[in-house]
Design an enzyme around this catalytic site. Sequence first.
Site, PDB file in Angstrom:
ATOM      1  N   HIS A 198      75.352 -15.944  20.746  1.00 53.50           N
ATOM      2  CA  HIS A 198      74.468 -17.055  20.393  1.00 53.50           C
ATOM      3  C   HIS A 198      75.089 -17.818  19.241  1.00 53.50           C
ATOM      4  O   HIS A 198      75.735 -17.226  18.382  1.00 53.50           O
ATOM      5  CB  HIS A 198      73.078 -16.538  19.994  1.00 53.50           C
ATOM      6  CG  HIS A 198      72.045 -17.617  20.009  1.00 53.50           C
ATOM      7  ND1 HIS A 198      71.829 -18.452  18.939  1.00 53.50           N
ATOM      8  CD2 HIS A 198      71.198 -18.021  20.993  1.00 53.50           C
ATOM      9  CE1 HIS A 198      70.887 -19.315  19.262  1.00 53.50           C
ATOM     10  NE2 HIS A 198      70.482 -19.087  20.493  1.00 53.50           N
ATOM     11  N   GLU A 205      68.473 -14.755  27.140  1.00 53.44           N
ATOM     12  CA  GLU A 205      68.603 -14.865  28.594  1.00 53.44           C
ATOM     13  C   GLU A 205      68.796 -13.524  29.284  1.00 53.44           C
ATOM     14  O   GLU A 205      68.510 -13.394  30.481  1.00 53.44           O
ATOM     15  CB  GLU A 205      69.778 -15.790  28.947  1.00 53.44           C
ATOM     16  CG  GLU A 205      69.652 -17.202  28.415  1.00 53.44           C
ATOM     17  CD  GLU A 205      68.598 -18.024  29.131  1.00 53.44           C
ATOM     18  OE1 GLU A 205      67.491 -17.494  29.367  1.00 53.44           O
ATOM     19  OE2 GLU A 205      68.888 -19.187  29.449  1.00 53.44           O
TER      20      GLU A 205
HETATM   21  N1  ACO Z   1      81.333 -13.342  26.302  1.00 57.69           N
HETATM   22  C1  ACO Z   1      82.604 -13.329  25.873  1.00 57.69           C
HETATM   23  N2  ACO Z   1      83.040 -13.957  24.779  1.00 57.69           N
HETATM   24  C2  ACO Z   1      82.126 -14.644  24.082  1.00 57.69           C
HETATM   25  C3  ACO Z   1      80.789 -14.697  24.445  1.00 57.69           C
HETATM   26  C4  ACO Z   1      80.388 -14.008  25.598  1.00 57.69           C
HETATM   27  N3  ACO Z   1      79.145 -14.012  26.021  1.00 57.69           N
HETATM   28  N4  ACO Z   1      80.126 -15.448  23.557  1.00 57.69           N
HETATM   29  C5  ACO Z   1      81.008 -15.879  22.640  1.00 57.69           C
HETATM   30  N5  ACO Z   1      82.233 -15.377  22.972  1.00 57.69           N
HETATM   31  C6  ACO Z   1      83.464 -15.602  22.267  1.00 57.69           C
HETATM   32  C7  ACO Z   1      84.077 -16.941  22.649  1.00 57.69           C
HETATM   33  O1  ACO Z   1      84.961 -16.828  23.748  1.00 57.69           O
HETATM   34  C8  ACO Z   1      84.796 -17.329  21.387  1.00 57.69           C
HETATM   35  O2  ACO Z   1      86.038 -16.675  21.333  1.00 57.69           O
HETATM   36  P1  ACO Z   1      87.316 -17.442  20.687  1.00 57.69           P
HETATM   37  O3  ACO Z   1      86.913 -17.738  19.275  1.00 57.69           O
HETATM   38  O4  ACO Z   1      88.413 -16.468  20.840  1.00 57.69           O
HETATM   39  O5  ACO Z   1      87.471 -18.691  21.518  1.00 57.69           O
HETATM   40  C9  ACO Z   1      83.917 -16.737  20.290  1.00 57.69           C
HETATM   41  O6  ACO Z   1      83.188 -15.675  20.885  1.00 57.69           O
HETATM   42  C10 ACO Z   1      82.945 -17.746  19.763  1.00 57.69           C
HETATM   43  O7  ACO Z   1      82.345 -18.399  20.873  1.00 57.69           O
HETATM   44  P2  ACO Z   1      81.747 -19.840  20.771  1.00 57.69           P
HETATM   45  O8  ACO Z   1      81.649 -20.413  22.155  1.00 57.69           O
HETATM   46  O9  ACO Z   1      82.418 -20.637  19.709  1.00 57.69           O
HETATM   47  O10 ACO Z   1      80.333 -19.492  20.246  1.00 57.69           O
HETATM   48  P3  ACO Z   1      79.098 -20.381  20.317  1.00 57.69           P
HETATM   49  O11 ACO Z   1      78.313 -19.930  19.203  1.00 57.69           O
HETATM   50  O12 ACO Z   1      79.415 -21.808  20.385  1.00 57.69           O
HETATM   51  O13 ACO Z   1      78.522 -19.965  21.750  1.00 57.69           O
HETATM   52  C11 ACO Z   1      77.212 -19.290  23.503  1.00 57.69           C
HETATM   53  C12 ACO Z   1      77.258 -19.547  22.008  1.00 57.69           C
HETATM   54  C13 ACO Z   1      77.561 -20.567  24.263  1.00 57.69           C
HETATM   55  C14 ACO Z   1      75.787 -18.891  23.887  1.00 57.69           C
HETATM   56  C15 ACO Z   1      78.215 -18.170  23.882  1.00 57.69           C
HETATM   57  O14 ACO Z   1      77.910 -16.999  23.167  1.00 57.69           O
HETATM   58  C16 ACO Z   1      78.262 -17.913  25.376  1.00 57.69           C
HETATM   59  O15 ACO Z   1      78.996 -18.589  26.083  1.00 57.69           O
HETATM   60  N6  ACO Z   1      77.465 -16.912  25.895  1.00 57.69           N
HETATM   61  C17 ACO Z   1      77.406 -16.673  27.297  1.00 57.69           C
HETATM   62  C18 ACO Z   1      76.473 -17.664  28.004  1.00 57.69           C
HETATM   63  C19 ACO Z   1      75.031 -17.426  27.645  1.00 57.69           C
HETATM   64  O16 ACO Z   1      74.566 -16.292  27.544  1.00 57.69           O
HETATM   65  N7  ACO Z   1      74.274 -18.532  27.495  1.00 57.69           N
HETATM   66  C20 ACO Z   1      72.858 -18.489  27.120  1.00 57.69           C
HETATM   67  C21 ACO Z   1      72.678 -18.782  25.672  1.00 57.69           C
HETATM   68  S1  ACO Z   1      70.998 -18.585  25.128  1.00 57.69           S
HETATM   69  C22 ACO Z   1      70.284 -20.110  25.388  1.00 57.69           C
HETATM   70  O17 ACO Z   1      70.895 -21.115  25.307  1.00 57.69           O
HETATM   71  C23 ACO Z   1      68.843 -20.152  25.731  1.00 57.69           C
END
Ligand code: ACO
Length: 374
Positions: free
Chosen positions: A257, A311
Site C-alpha cells: 500500500h 483487497e
Molecule cells: N508485490 C510485489 N512487489 C511489490 C508489491 C506487491 N504487491 N507492492 C509493492 N511492491 C514493490 C514494487 O515492485 C516496488 O519495488 P521497486 O522499488 O524495486 O520498484 C516497491 O515495492 C514499491 O512499490 P511502489 O509501486 O512504489 O509502491 P506504491 O506505494 O506506489 O504501490 C501498490 C502501492 C500499487 C498498492 C502496490 O503495493 C501494488 O502494486 N500492490 C499490488 C496491487 C494491489 O494489491 N492493489 C490494491 C491496492 S489497495 C486499493 O487501492 C484499494
Amino acid sequence: MTITKTVAKGLEGVIVGDSSICLIDGNEGRLIYRGYDIHDVAANLTFEEVAYLLWYGDLPTRTQLSDLKKRLREERPIPGNLKALIRSLPLSSNTLDVLRTTISALGTGTPLKKPDISDAISITAKIPTINATFDRLRRGKEPMDPRPELGHAANYIYMLTGKEPDSIKTDALNKYFILLADHGMNSSTFTARIVASTWSDMYSAVTAAIGALKGPLHGGAPAPVLQMLKDIGSPDRAEAWMRDELKAGRRLMGFGHRLYRTTDPRAEILREIASTTADKKFFELARQVEETGIRVLQEDKPDRKLYTNVEFYSAVVMDSVGLPTDLFTATFAASRTAGWSANVLEQVANNRLIRPETEYTGPRDRKVVPIDKR
Ligand code: ACO
C-alpha cells in the site's frame, strides 16, 4: 526569484489540500472517519449511518437516519432509459465499464449543476441496482426491483440473487461497505476531486472515479486475489507460487500500500469477518497465503514493509457472501461512492482548481520542417 520545483512522481508524500473526512496513519495502521476509529465504526454502525457521517460530518440522530434511509430507498430504482441502456450493452462487458457508462448516462439531460447532497444520495442508491440489473441480465434472468424494507447491503444481495440474505451475509457485506467507504486521497477520490474542481458536476466526477478504480493497482485487485488463492490451491504451494510470480517481475495482488507500513486495519477487520463467513479450509488457505506473502515480500523488499491490503480479505469476504468474482470491483464502487461524493462536496465547498505541473524533459528549440522534407 527562481522557484525550485521538485518532481514528486506519483505525488507520493505531496499534500494537495486539507480535508476533515478521513485520516490515515500508515505507520500506526489507523484509519479514522470524521474522528471515529474504523474499528468502532465497523462494529457499531450501518452503511447508511456511515454515509451520513461522511456527507454531513456527524452521526445522524434517529430522525436524520430514517430520513436518509427513506431518500436512499426512493432513489434505488433506475429509470427506464437506463434499464434499456444496460440491456443494450454486450453481455460480456466488464461490470465496471457497465457501471461507468450507466452513471455517465444518468448524468445526461440536465443542465450543468453544482454537486449537492441529492446527487450523492441518488448515485449511492442506484449503483447496487445498476450492478444487479446487469448481473442478472447476463445470467439470462430478469432484473429484480429493489426491496424498500431492506437495508443497502441486504437489498444488494436480494437484487442479485432474488433471495433475502441471512443476517450473517448481510452483516458481512454491510461491514465491507463501511470499511471501503472512504480512504483519503486515493487515486479514484483524487480523480473525483480534480473533476469537481473544474466546476463540473457530480455525475462526471463519479464517472471519472469509476474509471480510476478499475485498474488492478487500485480497485481492480480483488478478483486477481481470488484467482491467486485458487491457483495456489493449498498452503504448501504458496511459497513456490509467490516466488515464481516475483521472479517473473509480477506483483502479488492484495499486498502493499502507498501509505500503510504495517497491517491495513481494514484487512484485520475483514480477516475477522472472513473467518466466520468463508469456508473454513479456504479461509485457512488465505491466512497461510497472507503469512507466506508477507514473509516472501519482506525478503524481496526488506525496506518496503509490504503487508496485506484491504483487497486481500475483501476478495475472500465478497466470495463468501456469494458475489460473482467479476462484480467485486463494481461492488467496491457501491461503497466508495459515499466517499467520492463526500469528497466532491468538500471540494466544491472550498474549491481551488487542481492543476499540477510536470517537469518538461522533451526537446526544445525545434523548427518545423515542411512535410515533403521530413
Ligand atoms: N508485490 C510485489 N512487489 C511489490 C508489491 C506487491 N504487491 N507492492 C509493492 N511492491 C514493490 C514494487 O515492485 C516496488 O519495488 P521497486 O522499488 O524495486 O520498484 C516497491 O515495492 C514499491 O512499490 P511502489 O509501486 O512504489 O509502491 P506504491 O506505494 O506506489 O504501490 C501498490 C502501492 C500499487 C498498492 C502496490 O503495493 C501494488 O502494486 N500492490 C499490488 C496491487 C494491489 O494489491 N492493489 C490494491 C491496492 S489497495 C486499493 O487501492 C484499494
